[in-house]
Design an enzyme around this catalytic site. Structure first.
Site, PDB file in Angstrom:
ATOM      1  N   GLY A 147     -41.079  99.047 119.593  1.00  0.00           N
ATOM      2  CA  GLY A 147     -41.366  98.536 120.927  1.00  0.00           C
ATOM      3  C   GLY A 147     -42.196  97.263 120.920  1.00  0.00           C
ATOM      4  O   GLY A 147     -41.927  96.332 121.682  1.00  0.00           O
ATOM      5  N   CYS A 200     -52.876 103.303 121.363  1.00  0.00           N
ATOM      6  CA  CYS A 200     -53.406 102.083 120.746  1.00  0.00           C
ATOM      7  C   CYS A 200     -54.748 101.672 121.319  1.00  0.00           C
ATOM      8  O   CYS A 200     -55.468 100.894 120.713  1.00  0.00           O
ATOM      9  CB  CYS A 200     -52.408 100.933 120.814  1.00  0.00           C
ATOM     10  SG  CYS A 200     -51.277 101.036 122.149  1.00  0.00           S
ATOM     11  N   GLN A 230     -41.158 104.156 127.496  1.00  0.00           N
ATOM     12  CA  GLN A 230     -41.531 105.513 127.923  1.00  0.00           C
ATOM     13  C   GLN A 230     -40.419 106.224 128.695  1.00  0.00           C
ATOM     14  O   GLN A 230     -40.543 107.418 128.966  1.00  0.00           O
ATOM     15  CB  GLN A 230     -42.811 105.468 128.778  1.00  0.00           C
ATOM     16  CG  GLN A 230     -44.052 105.040 128.012  1.00  0.00           C
ATOM     17  CD  GLN A 230     -44.530 106.099 127.008  1.00  0.00           C
ATOM     18  OE1 GLN A 230     -44.228 107.284 127.123  1.00  0.00           O
ATOM     19  NE2 GLN A 230     -45.282 105.670 126.003  1.00  0.00           N
ATOM     20  N   ALA A 260     -37.536 104.110 118.954  1.00  0.00           N
ATOM     21  CA  ALA A 260     -36.986 105.430 118.623  1.00  0.00           C
ATOM     22  C   ALA A 260     -38.031 106.542 118.575  1.00  0.00           C
ATOM     23  O   ALA A 260     -37.746 107.681 118.925  1.00  0.00           O
ATOM     24  CB  ALA A 260     -36.264 105.346 117.275  1.00  0.00           C
ATOM     25  N   HIS A 261     -39.260 106.206 118.153  1.00  0.00           N
ATOM     26  CA  HIS A 261     -40.214 107.297 117.912  1.00  0.00           C
ATOM     27  C   HIS A 261     -40.725 107.949 119.192  1.00  0.00           C
ATOM     28  O   HIS A 261     -41.425 108.960 119.141  1.00  0.00           O
ATOM     29  CB  HIS A 261     -41.368 106.839 117.007  1.00  0.00           C
ATOM     30  CG  HIS A 261     -42.398 105.951 117.644  1.00  0.00           C
ATOM     31  ND1 HIS A 261     -43.594 106.440 118.099  1.00  0.00           N
ATOM     32  CD2 HIS A 261     -42.419 104.626 117.874  1.00  0.00           C
ATOM     33  CE1 HIS A 261     -44.318 105.420 118.576  1.00  0.00           C
ATOM     34  NE2 HIS A 261     -43.614 104.318 118.456  1.00  0.00           N
ATOM     35  N   ASN A 294     -47.266 103.919 130.331  1.00  0.00           N
ATOM     36  CA  ASN A 294     -47.508 104.862 129.238  1.00  0.00           C
ATOM     37  C   ASN A 294     -48.722 105.757 129.462  1.00  0.00           C
ATOM     38  O   ASN A 294     -48.822 106.822 128.881  1.00  0.00           O
ATOM     39  CB  ASN A 294     -47.652 104.119 127.903  1.00  0.00           C
ATOM     40  CG  ASN A 294     -48.540 102.912 127.992  1.00  0.00           C
ATOM     41  OD1 ASN A 294     -48.425 102.108 128.904  1.00  0.00           O
ATOM     42  ND2 ASN A 294     -49.447 102.783 127.049  1.00  0.00           N
TER      43      ASN A 294
HETATM   44  C1  LIG Z   1     -45.020 101.244 127.093  1.00  0.00           C
HETATM   45  C2  LIG Z   1     -45.055 100.968 125.618  1.00  0.00           C
HETATM   46  N1  LIG Z   1     -44.584  99.799 125.170  1.00  0.00           N
HETATM   47  C3  LIG Z   1     -44.574  99.496 123.861  1.00  0.00           C
HETATM   48  C4  LIG Z   1     -45.063 100.371 122.925  1.00  0.00           C
HETATM   49  C5  LIG Z   1     -45.050  99.996 121.474  1.00  0.00           C
HETATM   50  O1  LIG Z   1     -44.033 100.654 120.779  1.00  0.00           O
HETATM   51  P1  LIG Z   1     -44.093 100.752 119.185  1.00  0.00           P
HETATM   52  O2  LIG Z   1     -45.142 101.761 118.862  1.00  0.00           O
HETATM   53  O3  LIG Z   1     -42.729 101.189 118.782  1.00  0.00           O
HETATM   54  O4  LIG Z   1     -44.418  99.394 118.683  1.00  0.00           O
HETATM   55  C6  LIG Z   1     -45.572 101.611 123.347  1.00  0.00           C
HETATM   56  C7  LIG Z   1     -46.142 102.566 122.364  1.00  0.00           C
HETATM   57  O5  LIG Z   1     -47.141 103.188 122.578  1.00  0.00           O
HETATM   58  C8  LIG Z   1     -45.563 101.930 124.725  1.00  0.00           C
HETATM   59  O6  LIG Z   1     -46.033 103.084 125.194  1.00  0.00           O
END
Ligand SMILES: Cc1ncc(COP(=O)(O)O)c(C=O)c1O
Length: 400
Positions: A76, A332, A186, A207-208, A156
């Site tokens: 993402g 994060c 999400q 994917a995760h 998220n």
């Molecule tokens: C809304 C949103 N965008 C982007 C991401 C980032 O995705 P990735 O962990 O695959 O980099 C996340 C992951 O927490 C997310 O919740």
């Protein structure tokens, strides 16, 4: 109690999801038997290319687009970077103004900050107290030099689902050549996502978040939309993302997406029922608690509750010791002690924002023992309140 003997309840599916066993089997099978480089001319390369093509076709079919419109990325964050930087760099001579919202994921907000340092102008559309973007206010920000609007599909932290189709229609009516990006990390795999119906030009998925492996995602790029690559090198991924493709992860992602869409409506209804029941039980067991975010336009798996007089991060650590994995905001943002930028954008008062706990449901909590979870939350809140300035009449002596 030793962790191994303790009941474990995973309630952090918005951070990441456990892989479906079928996905693990598929990734393992590809790694062992199909290790060729898809760019090689020999038979192993041809076989790897065929698997990659079929994964791309499967993902495209599940999202309602053409396989030529899917670019595999590492996830993402990379897709968001590629969407924003790629559009900005390709169209900077048409304009240098971008509109996004104050409560996007960091990978959008930090990319916007970097673009600002390059001379682009960024405007942040406000969200209301329920976490929904205000369309009128967003439209007011549009200018003749606006090239891109980026609004996430669902937030998220609070799970609020944004009216993307409506936003797209209104922005395109203002000027059809403004590109629209949505971060659908999400929503994909959780609620129906039909790209043509949303009308967006760019869409991010990873994917995760839907039972697939970490390290793979995709950016849907509508045919005809020009973006500039951000990783230079080979010709892979329609010249938009260089690097030898991970065939095994792409196959795993396609399998996960297919599985996550199977009986999606029934599963969403089951999560909603479980979530509503959990919420009712928590609210009747713990005083001075309230839900953050819209409760109607919300992911069925998301619950975000604030408890007065506690710190969400302290709650997460103490719940973990009792076998419950949750989060206080986004994964994060964890561990930085800062209040959630999402709740701040929603104007949630500091005392409430501090005590936010995010519980997100999914395959990892199918056998959840609700009364155990509620009992632990009640106990942890009581413990933390006994050491803080909180008083049982619901007042905080000090607002920190
Ligand atoms: C809304 C949103 N965008 C982007 C991401 C980032 O995705 P990735 O962990 O695959 O980099 C996340 C992951 O927490 C997310 O919740």
């Amino acid at each position: 109690m030793r962790r191994e003997s303790m009941k474990q309840t995973y309630l952090d599916h918005a951070a990441t999801t456990p892989c479906y066993p079928e996905v693990v089997d598929e990734v393992t099978r590809q790694l062992l038997n199909n290790f060729g480089n898809p760019s090689s001319l020999h038979s192993l390369g041809v076989s790897a290319r065929a698997t990659l093509d079929s994964a791309r076709a499967s993902v495209a079919a599940d999202l309602g687009c053409d396989s030529s419109e899917i670019v595999f990325t590492s996830g993402g964050s990379e897709s968001n970077n590629l969407a924003l930087r790629g559009t900005a760099h390709a169209h900077q001579y048409a304009g240098r103004h971008i509109v996004t919202t104050a409560f996007e994921h960091e990978s959008v907000l930090k990319t916007c900050e970097a673009l600002q340092a390059e001379g682009f102008e960024i405007s942040l559309a406000p969200v209301n107290g329920k976490g929904i973007v205000q369309l009128d206010e967003l439209l007011r920000l549009l200018r003749p030099d606006t090239i891109l609007v980026s609004v996430m599909h669902a937030n998220n932290e609070v799970g609020a689902i944004q009216p993307i189709a409506e936003i797209t229609r209104a922005v395109k009516k203002f000027r059809p050549d403004i590109f629209i990006h949505t971060d659908a990390v999400q929503t994909v795999g959780h609620v129906p996502v039909d790209i043509r119906e949303l009308g967006v030009d760019l869409l991010t998925l990873t994917a995760h978040k839907f039972g697939g492996p970490k390290g793979i995602g995709a950016l849907y790029t509508r045919r005809g939309v020009r973006i500039e690559h951000q990783i230079a090198g080979g010709h892979q991924e329609h010249n938009l993302r260089s690097g030898t493709e991970s065939v095994a992860l792409a196959a795993g992602m396609a399998t996960a997406l297919r599985l996550s869409m199977r009986d999606q409506d029934q599963r969403a209804a089951a999560w909603r029922k479980m979530r509503d029941s959990l919420l009712a039980a928590i609210l009747s067991a713990v005083s001075d608690a309230r839900v953050n975010g819209d409760y109607i336009d919300r992911l069925p798996t998301n619950l975000n509750i604030s408890f007065l007089g506690v710190s969400g991060e302290d709650m997460v650590l103490r719940l973990d010791r009792r076998g419950i994995q949750a989060s206080s905001g986004s994964a994060c943002g964890a561990g930085h002690g800062a209040l959630s930028h999402v709740l701040a954008a929603m104007n949630v008062p500091r005392a409430w924002a501090k005590g936010a706990l995010r519980l997100t449901l999914g395959e990892g909590c199918r056998d959840m023992d609700q009364s155990y979870v509620v009992e632990q939350i009640k106990a942890v809140v009581a413990e933390l309140r006994s050491t803080s300035s909180f008083r049982s009449n619901g007042l905080l002596l000090t607002h920190q």
